[in-house]
Design a protein around this motif. Sequence first.
Motif, mmCIF file in Angstrom:
data_model
loop_
_atom_site.group_PDB
_atom_site.id
_atom_site.type_symbol
_atom_site.label_atom_id
_atom_site.label_comp_id
_atom_site.label_asym_id
_atom_site.label_seq_id
_atom_site.Cartn_x
_atom_site.Cartn_y
_atom_site.Cartn_z
ATOM 1 N N VAL A 7 0.608 -1.122 0.397
ATOM 2 C CA VAL A 7 0.285 0.117 0.222
ATOM 3 C C VAL A 7 0.435 1.045 0.275
ATOM 4 C CG1 VAL A 7 -1.211 1.503 1.257
ATOM 5 C CG2 VAL A 7 -1.727 -1.275 1.135
ATOM 6 N N VAL A 26 -3.097 0.345 -4.148
ATOM 7 C CA VAL A 26 -2.427 -1.385 -3.626
ATOM 8 C C VAL A 26 -2.245 -1.701 -4.579
ATOM 9 C CG1 VAL A 26 -3.025 -3.261 -2.356
ATOM 10 C CG2 VAL A 26 -4.766 -1.450 -1.903
ATOM 11 N N GLY A 58 -5.932 3.401 2.378
ATOM 12 C CA GLY A 58 -5.045 2.212 1.902
ATOM 13 C C GLY A 58 -5.392 1.281 2.299
ATOM 14 N N ALA A 62 -6.935 -2.123 0.805
ATOM 15 C CA ALA A 62 -6.467 -3.867 1.506
ATOM 16 C C ALA A 62 -7.236 -5.099 1.891
ATOM 17 C CB ALA A 62 -5.047 -3.860 0.918
ATOM 18 N N VAL A 71 -0.110 -6.899 4.762
ATOM 19 C CA VAL A 71 0.264 -5.533 4.186
ATOM 20 C C VAL A 71 1.865 -4.663 4.785
ATOM 21 C CG1 VAL A 71 -0.764 -3.282 3.665
ATOM 22 C CG2 VAL A 71 -1.845 -5.162 3.608
ATOM 23 N N VAL A 73 3.271 -1.335 4.026
ATOM 24 C CA VAL A 73 2.979 0.328 3.278
ATOM 25 C C VAL A 73 3.830 0.977 3.345
ATOM 26 C CG1 VAL A 73 1.529 2.109 4.773
ATOM 27 C CG2 VAL A 73 0.566 0.278 5.110
#
Length: 388
Positions: A7, A26, A58, A62, A71, A73
């Motif tokens: 993200v 994403v 974001g 996701a 994830v 980031v």
Amino acid sequence: MANRFIVEADGGSRGNPGPAGYGAVVLDPATGEALAEAAEYIGTATNNVAEYKGLIAGLRAAKALDPEATVAVRMDSKLVVEQMSGRWKIKHPDMKPLAAEASAVLPPSQVTYEWIPREKNKHADRLANEAMDAGKAGKQWSAAGSSAAVSSRGSAESLASLDEEAEPVAAPVGWAAPADLGQPATFVLLRHGETALTPQKRFSGSGGDDPELSAAGRRQADSTAAALAARGTVQAVVSSPLRRCRQTAETVAARLGLDVHIDDGLRETDFGAWDGLTFAEVRERHPDDLDAWLASTKAAPTGGGESFAAVARRVALSRDKLITRYAGRTVLLVTHVTPIKTLVRLALGAPPESLFRMELSAASLSAVAYYGDGNASVRLLNDTSHLR
């Protein structure tokens, strides 16, 4: 096995505080493909509030794709990254509820945070600026008036969720100092060779019979391969998934000793019920729909076709992804009339109706260079000298 996503999020305020917006994307970590986007104008706010809003959007995008995903980031806000990583205390009263909201989207064990330089966060930055520009014009980036995850894979349902007023961002005029005159990402744009439908000037989109190259089309592919091999500048080959493009791309790639990579965003417009028909036949059978289509790039062909506005958004997503992947390199994109015209139009900052004022011959070459500061330069259009 759970998915892994990247993200990238950003937020900005023109005044700090001032008119503010955020953007988030994403990404597939293996391919760099944009799987979803979110952007929103949030009114008057500070940069930090906008950054946190982008993070939340974001993470939600996701989660909508896979709530079990891990994830990573990536943001250019040191404050948000350090606070969400637990290394910095959150003292400002406006930040505490936003940080709590971000933490609640996914279990903290599924999310990691990394700071990246601003120049590596261009996709999210572009979305944030699109949202702020839309807000300044009294419009909304998303159809619902809030962040909306949008698949870039081009399903009719996903594309329908986009705001029809949202026009992909064209190249800026001039340079924002300091200008980046380094090695650009250069797209050499090759329209596929002829099929049986080409000389008859029939609509041939992504929803039809997927025709193969004709004998003439194969000869055109051979001639193009020889010309590009002689120039020796192409470093990668990317193709639309449709057969006529793949056959053209494979001929060129074999001559260059390269592999062919497929990008679904480069496919031709879906012309719906018009596929396989001539312009005269469409005029006879669907006169009102044709008039509407010629009058507006937001109008779709009869029978569930795809508007040029929807194609532009799809192509812009692929453009941004490929610019990042092939930064500083020359890549051959083997695609169709509409995607090539769209890339040229956006590079020029030309209005949507300019699509109807460009000619692109079968197996013609065009070229656009994209610089690190966001500017683009059209270097070639509809060159067929290699076919003579």
